[in-house]
Design a protein around this motif. Structure first.
Motif, PDB file in Angstrom:
ATOM      1  N   VAL A  70       0.864  -1.183   0.000  1.00  0.00           N
ATOM      2  CA  VAL A  70       0.000   0.000   0.000  1.00  0.00           C
ATOM      3  C   VAL A  70       0.900   1.233   0.000  1.00  0.00           C
ATOM      4  O   VAL A  70       2.106   1.141   0.257  1.00  0.00           O
ATOM      5  CB  VAL A  70      -0.947   0.031   1.224  1.00  0.00           C
ATOM      6  N   GLU A  71       0.302   2.369  -0.256  1.00  0.00           N
ATOM      7  CA  GLU A  71       1.121   3.587  -0.327  1.00  0.00           C
ATOM      8  C   GLU A  71       1.248   4.290   1.029  1.00  0.00           C
ATOM      9  O   GLU A  71       2.332   4.708   1.425  1.00  0.00           O
ATOM     10  CB  GLU A  71       0.515   4.546  -1.361  1.00  0.00           C
ATOM     11  N   VAL A  72       0.142   4.422   1.740  1.00  0.00           N
ATOM     12  CA  VAL A  72       0.137   5.244   2.952  1.00  0.00           C
ATOM     13  C   VAL A  72      -0.403   4.446   4.137  1.00  0.00           C
ATOM     14  O   VAL A  72      -1.438   3.778   4.037  1.00  0.00           O
ATOM     15  CB  VAL A  72      -0.709   6.514   2.752  1.00  0.00           C
ATOM     16  N   LEU A  73       0.312   4.550   5.257  1.00  0.00           N
ATOM     17  CA  LEU A  73      -0.091   3.891   6.501  1.00  0.00           C
ATOM     18  C   LEU A  73      -0.404   4.945   7.556  1.00  0.00           C
ATOM     19  O   LEU A  73      -0.093   6.128   7.392  1.00  0.00           O
ATOM     20  CB  LEU A  73       1.028   2.973   6.993  1.00  0.00           C
ATOM     21  N   VAL A  74      -0.994   4.501   8.643  1.00  0.00           N
ATOM     22  CA  VAL A  74      -1.400   5.431   9.691  1.00  0.00           C
ATOM     23  C   VAL A  74      -0.432   5.337  10.867  1.00  0.00           C
ATOM     24  O   VAL A  74       0.059   4.259  11.209  1.00  0.00           O
ATOM     25  CB  VAL A  74      -2.855   5.143  10.141  1.00  0.00           C
ATOM     26  N   GLY A  75      -0.147   6.490  11.477  1.00  0.00           N
ATOM     27  CA  GLY A  75       0.853   6.559  12.543  1.00  0.00           C
ATOM     28  C   GLY A  75       0.427   5.964  13.863  1.00  0.00           C
ATOM     29  O   GLY A  75       1.213   5.943  14.809  1.00  0.00           O
ATOM     30  N   ALA A  76      -0.803   5.452  13.952  1.00  0.00           N
ATOM     31  CA  ALA A  76      -1.244   4.814  15.198  1.00  0.00           C
ATOM     32  C   ALA A  76      -0.475   3.529  15.460  1.00  0.00           C
ATOM     33  O   ALA A  76      -0.261   3.144  16.612  1.00  0.00           O
ATOM     34  CB  ALA A  76      -2.741   4.538  15.157  1.00  0.00           C
ATOM     35  N   TYR A  77      -0.090   2.826  14.381  1.00  0.00           N
ATOM     36  CA  TYR A  77       0.755   1.639  14.468  1.00  0.00           C
ATOM     37  C   TYR A  77       1.575   1.591  13.189  1.00  0.00           C
ATOM     38  O   TYR A  77       1.053   1.275  12.122  1.00  0.00           O
ATOM     39  CB  TYR A  77      -0.083   0.360  14.614  1.00  0.00           C
ATOM     40  N   MET A  78       2.845   1.909  13.297  1.00  0.00           N
ATOM     41  CA  MET A  78       3.715   1.919  12.127  1.00  0.00           C
ATOM     42  C   MET A  78       5.063   1.336  12.531  1.00  0.00           C
ATOM     43  O   MET A  78       5.776   1.906  13.355  1.00  0.00           O
ATOM     44  CB  MET A  78       3.872   3.347  11.593  1.00  0.00           C
ATOM     45  N   LEU A  79       5.393   0.191  11.948  1.00  0.00           N
ATOM     46  CA  LEU A  79       6.644  -0.491  12.274  1.00  0.00           C
ATOM     47  C   LEU A  79       7.601  -0.396  11.096  1.00  0.00           C
ATOM     48  O   LEU A  79       7.200  -0.656   9.948  1.00  0.00           O
ATOM     49  CB  LEU A  79       6.368  -1.951  12.630  1.00  0.00           C
ATOM     50  N   LEU A  80       8.841  -0.035  11.376  1.00  0.00           N
ATOM     51  CA  LEU A  80       9.852   0.050  10.325  1.00  0.00           C
ATOM     52  C   LEU A  80      11.238  -0.042  10.944  1.00  0.00           C
ATOM     53  O   LEU A  80      11.409   0.126  12.155  1.00  0.00           O
ATOM     54  CB  LEU A  80       9.721   1.336   9.520  1.00  0.00           C
ATOM     55  N   LYS A  81      12.231  -0.316  10.108  1.00  0.00           N
ATOM     56  CA  LYS A  81      13.603  -0.330  10.602  1.00  0.00           C
ATOM     57  C   LYS A  81      14.020   1.080  11.008  1.00  0.00           C
ATOM     58  O   LYS A  81      13.713   2.062  10.327  1.00  0.00           O
ATOM     59  CB  LYS A  81      14.551  -0.873   9.528  1.00  0.00           C
ATOM     60  N   ARG A  82      14.757   1.151  12.107  1.00  0.00           N
ATOM     61  CA  ARG A  82      15.220   2.462  12.571  1.00  0.00           C
ATOM     62  C   ARG A  82      16.148   3.097  11.538  1.00  0.00           C
ATOM     63  O   ARG A  82      16.161   4.331  11.372  1.00  0.00           O
ATOM     64  CB  ARG A  82      15.931   2.307  13.918  1.00  0.00           C
ATOM     65  N   SER A  83      16.891   2.263  10.809  1.00  0.00           N
ATOM     66  CA  SER A  83      17.788   2.791   9.771  1.00  0.00           C
ATOM     67  C   SER A  83      16.995   3.466   8.654  1.00  0.00           C
ATOM     68  O   SER A  83      17.418   4.497   8.103  1.00  0.00           O
ATOM     69  CB  SER A  83      18.652   1.667   9.196  1.00  0.00           C
TER      70      SER A  83
END
Length: 372
Positions: A162-175
């Motif tokens: 998907v293109e856009v996610l919501v900041g209520a739950y967003m997981l990603l690499k710190r890098s």
């Protein structure tokens, strides 16, 4: 360290306590940490943190610096390979982070990962997966045509890009977070998750949605759709357009006019047309008789102590369902909420060893807390 969970709090003390408890259960088998950053709350959020969770790192801001700046502050001191940006008015299932990390590590060029968010009534929140909100798409959304705003190419329970996610739950690499410079601090509140999602895509990564993983997001605790909401949200959109799109005076004028109209309509309709759920019976799912007695003394409608087996025997309608997390895990609670949504039911949760229950009956109004 594998994971850092960042929780930004502002005046939602009871919801924050539940959130932290659910996160603690979900990171038991992960090398992880929790960082709570508080934007100058005027309730006793920080006192609660120091009393109940002294081992958790707490950052206390002396002013409300906004969503972007506060989350960036926390990520700067994070140690995890991955970071999860998490709203305080959420609760996660016991396997949420294990499954998120497992899925994320199976993907190539993974940017950010989002999940299926449900509100306090058990209903799906469509902003869990969205398309890039061009000025034209945002204008259509203002006019009530939301189909192009949301990522409907994927089913709510499916998984994919998907293109856009919501900041209520967003997981990603710190890098990856650091590579794209985190949240843009020109945004105070609203729009920053859209901007971050867009920057991640432009950096050559892919954002993903995992619909099999449920997270409860009360939403109304942090997002009340009043006149100030529309002003801030579409003000954020204007920042987004200026940063990422060519100027279009006609569309800008149309969006501004739409915001003005929506603010006026919202002002005249406030207090009206709010669906009130009227319940006839309360069911408390617990084995704790003392807890049941305390709740019974606070609720005016008839209250009955029941077991999980009741859920196998009948479909419950017109009732308040009160779940004791010491008796029923969040994963099962979410499943029951999904099963019994849209049947005129209210849902309340009592976090482990707590003297309160909480819930929310609409997606854009304040939630309910009952202390006993």
């Amino acid at each position: 360290m594998k994971l850092t969970v960042v929780i930004l709090n502002y005046n939602v003390r009871y919801f924050l306590e539940q959130c932290i408890q659910s996160v603690q259960s979900a990171i038991k088998n992960i090398d992880a940490e929790i960082i709570v950053i508080d934007n100058d709350s005027k309730d006793d959020s920080c006192e609660m943190m120091k009393s109940k969770f002294p081992q958790i790192q707490l950052i206390e801001n002396r002013e409300n610096v906004g969503f972007s700046k506060a989350n960036n502050q926390a990520v700067k001191v994070a140690k995890g390979e991955y970071v999860c940006i998490l709203n305080p008015d959420t609760a996660v299932a016991e396997d949420a982070f294990l499954n998120s990390l497992k899925y994320a590590e199976s993907l190539e060029k993974m940017g950010a990962l989002g999940v299926y968010l449900m509100d306090g009534t058990g209903n799906y929140l469509p902003e869990s997966k969205r398309n890039i909100p061009t000025p034209a798409i945002s204008l259509l959304k203002l006019l009530g045509r939301v189909k192009s705003y949301y990522a409907n190419h994927l089913g709510d329970k499916e998984k994919g890009e998907v293109e856009v996610l919501v900041g209520a739950y967003m997981l990603l690499k710190r890098s990856v977070y650091n590579e794209v410079s985190g949240f843009d601090e020109d945004y105070f509140m609203y729009g920053e998750d859209i901007d971050l999602s867009y920057k991640i895509l432009n950096a050559g990564y892919k954002n993903h949605y995992l619909g099999s993983l449920n997270v409860l997001h009360y939403k109304g605790e942090s997002t009340q759709k009043n006149a100030k909401y529309y002003e801030r949200f579409y003000g954020a959109m204007q920042i987004f357009y200026k940063k990422h799109f060519k100027p279009n005076p006609i569309l800008n004028f149309a969006v501004n006019a739409g915001v003005f109209i929506m603010k006026k309509l919202r002002h005249t309709s406030e207090g009206k047309n709010q669906a009130m759920i009227s319940t006839e019976q309360a069911y408390v799912f617990t084995e704790n008789f003392s807890l049941f007695k305390k709740i019974s003394e606070k609720i005016e409608i008839p209250v009955k102590n029941v077991s999980k087996s009741m859920l196998e025997d009948q479909i419950i309608k017109n009732a308040m369902l009160i779940f004791d997390v010491d008796y029923m895990p969040y994963s099962q609670i979410f499943s029951v909420m999904d099963q019994l949504k849209n049947k005129n039911n209210q849902f309340r949760i009592r976090p482990k060893n707590c003297n309160f229950i909480l819930g929310s009956d609409t997606s854009d109004e304040k939630g309910h807390v009952m202390v006993f």
